[in-house]
Design a protein around this motif. Structure first.
Motif, PDB file in Angstrom:
ATOM      1  N   GLU A 202      -2.391   4.421   1.813  1.00  0.00           N
ATOM      2  CA  GLU A 202      -3.348   5.476   2.152  1.00  0.00           C
ATOM      3  C   GLU A 202      -4.537   5.455   1.195  1.00  0.00           C
ATOM      4  O   GLU A 202      -5.062   6.484   0.780  1.00  0.00           O
ATOM      5  CB  GLU A 202      -2.670   6.848   2.180  1.00  0.00           C
ATOM      6  CG  GLU A 202      -1.654   6.957   3.313  1.00  0.00           C
ATOM      7  CD  GLU A 202      -1.017   8.324   3.458  1.00  0.00           C
ATOM      8  OE1 GLU A 202      -1.220   9.158   2.539  1.00  0.00           O
ATOM      9  OE2 GLU A 202      -0.333   8.560   4.449  1.00  0.00           O
ATOM     10  N   VAL A 203      -4.942   4.245   0.844  1.00  0.00           N
ATOM     11  CA  VAL A 203      -6.100   4.031  -0.019  1.00  0.00           C
ATOM     12  C   VAL A 203      -7.059   3.067   0.686  1.00  0.00           C
ATOM     13  O   VAL A 203      -6.637   2.075   1.273  1.00  0.00           O
ATOM     14  CB  VAL A 203      -5.685   3.446  -1.386  1.00  0.00           C
ATOM     15  CG1 VAL A 203      -6.926   3.064  -2.207  1.00  0.00           C
ATOM     16  CG2 VAL A 203      -4.828   4.436  -2.155  1.00  0.00           C
ATOM     17  N   VAL A 204      -8.343   3.393   0.643  1.00  0.00           N
ATOM     18  CA  VAL A 204      -9.387   2.540   1.222  1.00  0.00           C
ATOM     19  C   VAL A 204     -10.310   2.093   0.096  1.00  0.00           C
ATOM     20  O   VAL A 204     -10.725   2.895  -0.747  1.00  0.00           O
ATOM     21  CB  VAL A 204     -10.199   3.299   2.293  1.00  0.00           C
ATOM     22  CG1 VAL A 204     -11.390   2.459   2.764  1.00  0.00           C
ATOM     23  CG2 VAL A 204      -9.312   3.671   3.473  1.00  0.00           C
TER      24      VAL A 204
ATOM     25  N   PHE B 104     -13.732  11.571   2.796  1.00  0.00           N
ATOM     26  CA  PHE B 104     -12.318  11.202   2.657  1.00  0.00           C
ATOM     27  C   PHE B 104     -11.479  12.383   2.171  1.00  0.00           C
ATOM     28  O   PHE B 104     -10.270  12.434   2.421  1.00  0.00           O
ATOM     29  CB  PHE B 104     -12.153  10.035   1.676  1.00  0.00           C
ATOM     30  CG  PHE B 104     -12.248   8.681   2.320  1.00  0.00           C
ATOM     31  CD1 PHE B 104     -11.331   8.286   3.286  1.00  0.00           C
ATOM     32  CD2 PHE B 104     -13.246   7.791   1.963  1.00  0.00           C
ATOM     33  CE1 PHE B 104     -11.413   7.035   3.887  1.00  0.00           C
ATOM     34  CE2 PHE B 104     -13.336   6.542   2.551  1.00  0.00           C
ATOM     35  CZ  PHE B 104     -12.417   6.159   3.518  1.00  0.00           C
ATOM     36  N   ALA B 105     -12.111  13.334   1.482  1.00  0.00           N
ATOM     37  CA  ALA B 105     -11.369  14.463   0.896  1.00  0.00           C
ATOM     38  C   ALA B 105     -10.672  15.307   1.958  1.00  0.00           C
ATOM     39  O   ALA B 105      -9.662  15.957   1.681  1.00  0.00           O
ATOM     40  CB  ALA B 105     -12.307  15.326   0.063  1.00  0.00           C
TER      41      ALA B 105
ATOM     42  N   ILE C 269     -18.596   6.499   9.167  1.00  0.00           N
ATOM     43  CA  ILE C 269     -17.978   5.371   8.470  1.00  0.00           C
ATOM     44  C   ILE C 269     -16.514   5.663   8.179  1.00  0.00           C
ATOM     45  O   ILE C 269     -15.630   4.823   8.427  1.00  0.00           O
ATOM     46  CB  ILE C 269     -18.747   5.062   7.168  1.00  0.00           C
ATOM     47  CG1 ILE C 269     -20.128   4.476   7.488  1.00  0.00           C
ATOM     48  CG2 ILE C 269     -17.953   4.093   6.285  1.00  0.00           C
ATOM     49  CD1 ILE C 269     -21.039   4.345   6.283  1.00  0.00           C
ATOM     50  N   VAL C 270     -16.229   6.864   7.664  1.00  0.00           N
ATOM     51  CA  VAL C 270     -14.842   7.233   7.323  1.00  0.00           C
ATOM     52  C   VAL C 270     -13.981   7.320   8.572  1.00  0.00           C
ATOM     53  O   VAL C 270     -12.855   6.799   8.608  1.00  0.00           O
ATOM     54  CB  VAL C 270     -14.823   8.559   6.544  1.00  0.00           C
ATOM     55  CG1 VAL C 270     -13.394   9.087   6.403  1.00  0.00           C
ATOM     56  CG2 VAL C 270     -15.443   8.376   5.166  1.00  0.00           C
ATOM     57  N   GLN C 271     -14.495   7.955   9.617  1.00  0.00           N
ATOM     58  CA  GLN C 271     -13.732   8.068  10.859  1.00  0.00           C
ATOM     59  C   GLN C 271     -13.418   6.690  11.439  1.00  0.00           C
ATOM     60  O   GLN C 271     -12.310   6.442  11.927  1.00  0.00           O
ATOM     61  CB  GLN C 271     -14.527   8.895  11.868  1.00  0.00           C
ATOM     62  CG  GLN C 271     -13.837   9.046  13.224  1.00  0.00           C
ATOM     63  CD  GLN C 271     -14.697   9.812  14.225  1.00  0.00           C
ATOM     64  OE1 GLN C 271     -15.508  10.648  13.853  1.00  0.00           O
ATOM     65  NE2 GLN C 271     -14.527   9.515  15.497  1.00  0.00           N
ATOM     66  N   THR C 272     -14.398   5.783  11.356  1.00  0.00           N
ATOM     67  CA  THR C 272     -14.217   4.455  11.945  1.00  0.00           C
ATOM     68  C   THR C 272     -13.197   3.628  11.177  1.00  0.00           C
ATOM     69  O   THR C 272     -12.370   2.926  11.789  1.00  0.00           O
ATOM     70  CB  THR C 272     -15.566   3.710  12.001  1.00  0.00           C
ATOM     71  OG1 THR C 272     -16.501   4.484  12.755  1.00  0.00           O
ATOM     72  CG2 THR C 272     -15.411   2.353  12.671  1.00  0.00           C
TER      73      THR C 272
END
Length: 330
Positions: free
Chosen positions: A61-63, A86-87, A290-293
Motif C-alpha cells: 500500500e505504498v506508491v 493520498f492522505a 493522478i492519484v485516482q488513476t
C-alpha cells in the motif's frame, strides 16, 4: 515490550479473531464491539505490525513518485497536492529525486505497489512488472500504462482567444522551444496554430530554460521585437514570474502597458506582485486525477488509457484591455 493482538483480546475480553477482524474494519464485528476494541488498542499503545500485514496481503500500500526536479515551483506544488490526495486513501507515498532508473530500482526494493513518473519527453519510461502512471504528453509512443495529459493546445487556444477578445493583436509567446520536452513543444505548437488561425503574426521568444531567471532575461528580447507586444503568454509560472518582475523594473505597467497570462494553474499565482491571470488544469484537480488513476491501475490493472484533462482560465489582474494608443496604431 510491544502490545500484541492477544494482549488486546485479553483486556477487551474477546477472542483473538474478533480483535483481528475489528482492527481490519471487518463488517462481521458489531460496531459497539469494534469501537471498544479500538479504544482498548489505543489505550494500550498498540502499533500494528505493518510488515506482517503486508506479507499476508502481498501488498505494501505504498506508491513511489519519481520527481524530476526540486527547482520548479509548479512541480513542487503538484507533488505536495499528490501527497495530500493520498492522505484520503489507504495508500502512502514515498518520493525519490534520483534519476528515473535509480529511483525505479529503489522502489523495487521497497516493493511498492505502483509508481508515478513525470514523463516530460517522448521517450516514455518502460514498465517493469510494477503498475505505472505517467504525467506528461501522450505523444506517438506506444505505452502500456495510463498517461495523464493536460490539453496544452486547448490552453493556448483559450489564452490567445481571451487576449484577442480584449483587443490584443500583437501577442507574444515566451518559453522553451525546439526541445526534447514534448510538453513544452505542445504548448508552442498550440500557440502557433491559434495565431495562424486568427491571421496574427507569431512573436516567439525562446528561453534557455524553464526557471524564473529565464523569463526575466527574455523580456529584453520581447521589447526589441519589430512589433512590440501588447500581451505576453508565459509558458510556466516560473517564467511568467520572471517576466513580470522584469517588466516592472523596466517601467512597464501590467496590465496597463502590457498584459500577461501564464500557463499553469497553482494557488501561488494569486499572491504574485500583480495577481496573475492563468490558464491550465488546476493543480488540485490534476493531483486527484493522478492519484485516482494509479490506484485504479494497481487494483484493476487498467492498461493503456490516455486521460486528457481540460484547462480552465482564471482571471486575475495581470491581463486587461489593449492600451488605447495601440488600438489606434494597429
Amino acid at each position: 515490550m510491544s502490545v500484541t493482538i492477544k494482549d488486546i483480546a485479553k483486556e477487551a475480553n474477546v477472542s483473538y479473531s474478533t480483535v483481528s477482524k475489528a482492527l481490519n474494519s471487518s463488517p462481521l464485528v458489531k460496531e459497539v464491539t469494534k469501537q471498544k476494541i479500538l479504544r482498548v488498542a489505543k489505550e494500550m499503545g498498540y502499533e500494528p505490525n505493518l510488515a506482517a500485514k503486508q506479507l499476508v496481503r502481498k501488498k505494501t500500500e505504498v506508491v513511489g513518485l519519481i520527481w524530476p526536479t526540486i527547482e520548479r515551483i509548479v512541480l513542487a506544488t503538484l507533488v505536495t497536492n499528490i501527497s495530500k490526495a493520498f492522505a484520503s486513501t489507504r495508500y502512502s507515498m514515498i518520493l525519490s529525486v534520483d534519476s528515473t532508473e535509480t529511483a525505479m530500482e529503489s522502489f523495487k526494493k521497497f516493493q511498492v505497489d505502483g509508481m508515478i513518473v513525470f514523463a516530460e519527453s517522448e521517450n516514455m519510461v518502460p514498465e517493469e512488472n510494477i503498475p505505472l502512471v505517467a504525467y506528461g504528453v501522450s505523444g506517438k509512443s506506444e505505452v502500456t500504462y495510463p498517461i495523464i495529459d493536460a490539453n496544452h493546445e486547448q490552453a493556448m487556444d483559450t489564452a490567445v482567444q481571451y487576449l484577442y477578445d480584449l483587443g490584443h493583436r500583437n501577442i507574444a509567446y515566451v518559453g522553451l522551444m525546439n526541445t526534447d520536452d514534448a510538453l513544452q513543444n505542445e504548448k508552442v505548437e498550440g500557440y502557433q496554430k491559434v495565431i495562424q488561425k486568427m491571421g496574427l503574426t507569431e512573436l516567439n521568444i525562446a528561453t534557455n530554460g524553464l526557471d524564473w531567471f529565464d523569463g526575466y532575461l527574455a523580456v529584453d528580447d520581447v521589447l526589441h521585437l519589430d512589433k512590440r507586444p501588447t500581451a505576453i503568454i508565459g509558458s510556466s509560472y516560473d517564467i511568467s514570474s520572471g517576466i513580470l518582475r522584469a517588466l516592472q523594473e523596466k517601467g512597464f505597467g501590467v496590465p496597463d502597458d502590457i498584459s500577461l497570462i501564464s500557463y499553469d494553474n497553482i494557488p501561488q499565482m494569486e499572491t504574485t506582485e500583480i495577481p496573475m491571470t492563468c490558464i491550465g488544469v488546476p493543480v488540485d484537480e490534476l493531483a486527484e486525477e493522478i492519484v485516482q488513476t494509479i490506484i485504479e491501475r494497481i487494483e484493476s490493472e487498467e492498461k493503456n488509457v490516455i486521460k486528457k484533462l481540460n484547462p480552465s482560465l482564471t482571471e486575475r489582474e495581470s491581463a486587461g484591455p489593449v492600451p488605447e494608443e495601440d488600438v489606434t496604431s494597429s
